[in-house]
Motif scaffolding. Structure first.
Motif, PDB file in Angstrom:
ATOM      1  N   ALA A 270      27.469 -21.330 -19.594  1.00 58.41           N
ATOM      2  CA  ALA A 270      26.893 -22.378 -18.755  1.00 58.41           C
ATOM      3  C   ALA A 270      27.613 -23.710 -18.874  1.00 58.41           C
ATOM      4  N   GLU A 271      28.572 -23.815 -19.819  1.00 50.53           N
ATOM      5  CA  GLU A 271      29.254 -25.087 -20.047  1.00 50.53           C
ATOM      6  C   GLU A 271      30.629 -25.159 -19.395  1.00 50.53           C
ATOM      7  N   THR A 272      31.125 -24.058 -18.826  1.00 53.55           N
ATOM      8  CA  THR A 272      32.401 -24.106 -18.125  1.00 53.55           C
ATOM      9  C   THR A 272      32.274 -25.031 -16.925  1.00 53.55           C
ATOM     10  N   PHE A 273      33.389 -25.555 -16.449  1.00 54.84           N
ATOM     11  CA  PHE A 273      33.243 -26.465 -15.309  1.00 54.84           C
ATOM     12  C   PHE A 273      32.839 -25.740 -14.029  1.00 54.84           C
ATOM     13  N   PRO A 274      33.204 -24.450 -13.797  1.00 54.78           N
ATOM     14  CA  PRO A 274      32.621 -23.769 -12.640  1.00 54.78           C
ATOM     15  C   PRO A 274      31.098 -23.651 -12.723  1.00 54.78           C
ATOM     16  N   ALA A 275      30.576 -23.332 -13.915  1.00 54.78           N
ATOM     17  CA  ALA A 275      29.127 -23.226 -14.068  1.00 54.78           C
ATOM     18  C   ALA A 275      28.455 -24.581 -13.877  1.00 54.78           C
ATOM     19  N   ARG A 276      29.051 -25.635 -14.408  1.00 55.51           N
ATOM     20  CA  ARG A 276      28.491 -26.980 -14.228  1.00 55.51           C
ATOM     21  C   ARG A 276      28.548 -27.403 -12.754  1.00 55.51           C
ATOM     22  N   LEU A 277      29.607 -27.018 -12.059  1.00 55.64           N
ATOM     23  CA  LEU A 277      29.687 -27.315 -10.628  1.00 55.64           C
ATOM     24  C   LEU A 277      28.557 -26.634  -9.877  1.00 55.64           C
ATOM     25  N   GLU A 278      28.305 -25.375 -10.194  1.00 52.57           N
ATOM     26  CA  GLU A 278      27.209 -24.662  -9.545  1.00 52.57           C
ATOM     27  C   GLU A 278      25.876 -25.351  -9.819  1.00 52.57           C
ATOM     28  N   GLN A 279      25.655 -25.752 -11.063  1.00 53.61           N
ATOM     29  CA  GLN A 279      24.408 -26.446 -11.398  1.00 53.61           C
ATOM     30  C   GLN A 279      24.264 -27.729 -10.598  1.00 53.61           C
ATOM     31  N   GLY A 280      25.338 -28.517 -10.508  1.00 50.15           N
ATOM     32  CA  GLY A 280      25.278 -29.768  -9.774  1.00 50.15           C
ATOM     33  C   GLY A 280      25.054 -29.570  -8.285  1.00 50.15           C
ATOM     34  N   LEU A 281      25.704 -28.583  -7.702  1.00 45.31           N
ATOM     35  CA  LEU A 281      25.536 -28.322  -6.274  1.00 45.31           C
ATOM     36  C   LEU A 281      24.123 -27.846  -5.962  1.00 45.31           C
ATOM     37  N   ARG A 282      23.582 -27.011  -6.830  1.00 46.92           N
ATOM     38  CA  ARG A 282      22.212 -26.530  -6.588  1.00 46.92           C
ATOM     39  C   ARG A 282      21.186 -27.653  -6.716  1.00 46.92           C
TER      40      ARG A 282
END
Length: 412
Positions: free
Chosen positions: A163-175
């Motif tokens: 959950a800390e990778t930047f793709p995962a963080r991007l998904e969290q932010g977009l959602r």
């Protein structure tokens, strides 16, 4: 097979059998100290360069000042498992299997846990899904409102929790920003990838019909690592690292992360300056193919440049400073890496592509952005990359479908 390629293959096989170093590094269990242990694979598919050093009278490091980039010389063909073993030492990659697109991918359904004293939890865990992508989540069976595919190397794959990778963080932010939309970000990055694999990872995921592609470019070794497959496909021989082998052998003792994450590439181009142009040509060609494929499939490409610790915070890592001295890397050598990045990003911008250069952002903070153990991007760096990407997505309206024009046959 290209004329003369049989001789090339024999030379490559002999070089591999002789156990020469080509600076591909594998990760093993870290020791108790603060430096991660990496194992150099003793291969160097070397010889005398057959490609000209410059083309069209262009200084490759001043190319950002002109629109006269050379035309593409792109060549590629499928690689057999035996060729992948020769070029990438697949048999020594514990978690990877052969893949016709990317040459190697992480095995599906893996789970792992690693002690990591610098992490707030003292460790991190990781998983792969049924496609070998980072994280346990599977792609939705029906296309979401926005599906983002992220490709890159180990800095994009992430030395951290899923959950800390930047793709995962991007998904969290977009959602969070768009709770009324279904959004999915897939992390197809893998340690050891470079530009040919970035293209291959996109091809491998085409059935998922991604809307946006994010390419994470790592300046510390992507430029140098593209040379091995490029020379192989061109039927030429990559110049060896013999000239600084003794220096590197000394520096590897206690400074392996510094070499693998930045300084091998810097020293290589200082030793073989004509390969700067060869590498940039190979990279531009791969990026051109990525752009063309994205246009045909109505995928919006975004390129993110991630600099190395040697460019951003060498004073923050004593072992990196020591390795710089031991490998006899000069400030001008480091400047060549910067100028290679400038040239590539200028080329991408000239082609009308979205480019995110993390160097100014990284240099604007006093917080350390790389793990001391192995010089990969740490949690703060990954947070900054995700935040900048999120802002770019919002500026460009990517969540709302304001992407590239629909390609013929696939209207939007």
């Amino acid at each position: 097979m290209r004329p003369g390629s049989t001789k090339v293959l024999l030379a490559l096989g002999a070089a591999a059998a002789a156990g020469l170093v080509f600076a591909l590094f594998l990760r093993v269990q870290p020791p108790a100290g603060d430096e991660l242990t990496l194992v150099p694979i003793q291969r160097d598919l070397g010889g005398v360069p057959a490609l000209p050093g410059t083309r069209a009278g262009i200084d490759p490091l001043d190319a950002e000042l002109t629109s006269r980039f050379p035309p593409s010389t792109f060549l590629r063909r499928p690689l057999s498992p035996e060729e992948v073993e020769l070029l990438f030492a697949l048999g020594q990659r514990e978690f990877d299997v052969y893949d016709p697109h990317c040459y190697f991918v992480k095995r599906a359904g893996l789970e792992g846990r690693r002690d990591w004293p610098e992490h707030p939890e003292g460790h991190y865990a990781w998983r792969t899904n049924s496609l070998g992508l980072r994280g346990s989540a599977e792609p939705a069976p029906t296309s979401p409102d926005l599906r983002v595919l992220v490709v890159g190397d180990s800095h994009t794959e992430g030395v951290c929790l899923d959950a800390e990778t930047f793709p995962a963080r991007l998904e969290q932010g977009l959602r969070q920003a768009h709770p009324d939309r279904t959004i999915e970000v897939l992390n197809a990055a893998r340690g050891g990838y470079s530009f040919f694999q970035y293209l291959g990872a996109l091809e491998r995921a085409l059935e998922l019909e991604p809307d946006v592609l994010v390419v994470g470019i790592y300046g510390g070794n992507d430029f140098e690592e593209v040379l091995t497959p490029h020379h192989y496909f061109q039927g030429t021989l990559r110049p060896p690292a013999d000239k600084f082998r003794e220096l590197r052998a000394r520096a590897l003792k206690g400074h392996v992360a510094s070499i693998g994450q930045a300084l091998n590439s810097v020293k290589y181009f200082a030793t073989w300056p004509d390969q700067v142009d060869v590498a940039l040509q190979a990279i531009r060609d791969c990026c051109t193919e990525i752009q063309a494929l994205c246009l045909r499939r109505s995928i919006h490409p975004v390129f993110v440049f991630i600099p190395s610790a040697a460019e951003i915070e060498p004073d923050g890592h004593p072992k990196l400073r020591e390795a710089l001295a031991m490998l006899e890397v000069s400030p001008e050598d480091l400047r060549t890496s910067e100028r290679m990045a400038d040239s590539l990003l200028a080329f991408l911008r000239q082609r009308g592509l979205d480019v995110l250069d993390m160097r100014p952002v990284f240099r604007s903070t006093d917080v350390l952005l790389y793990w001391k153990a192995d010089l990969h991007s740490n949690l703060e760096a990954l947070r900054l990359i995700a935040a900048e990407l999120l802002a770019l997505f919002e500026r460009r309206g990517l969540v709302l479908g304001q992407r590239v024009r629909a390609a013929p046959g696939r209207p939007r």
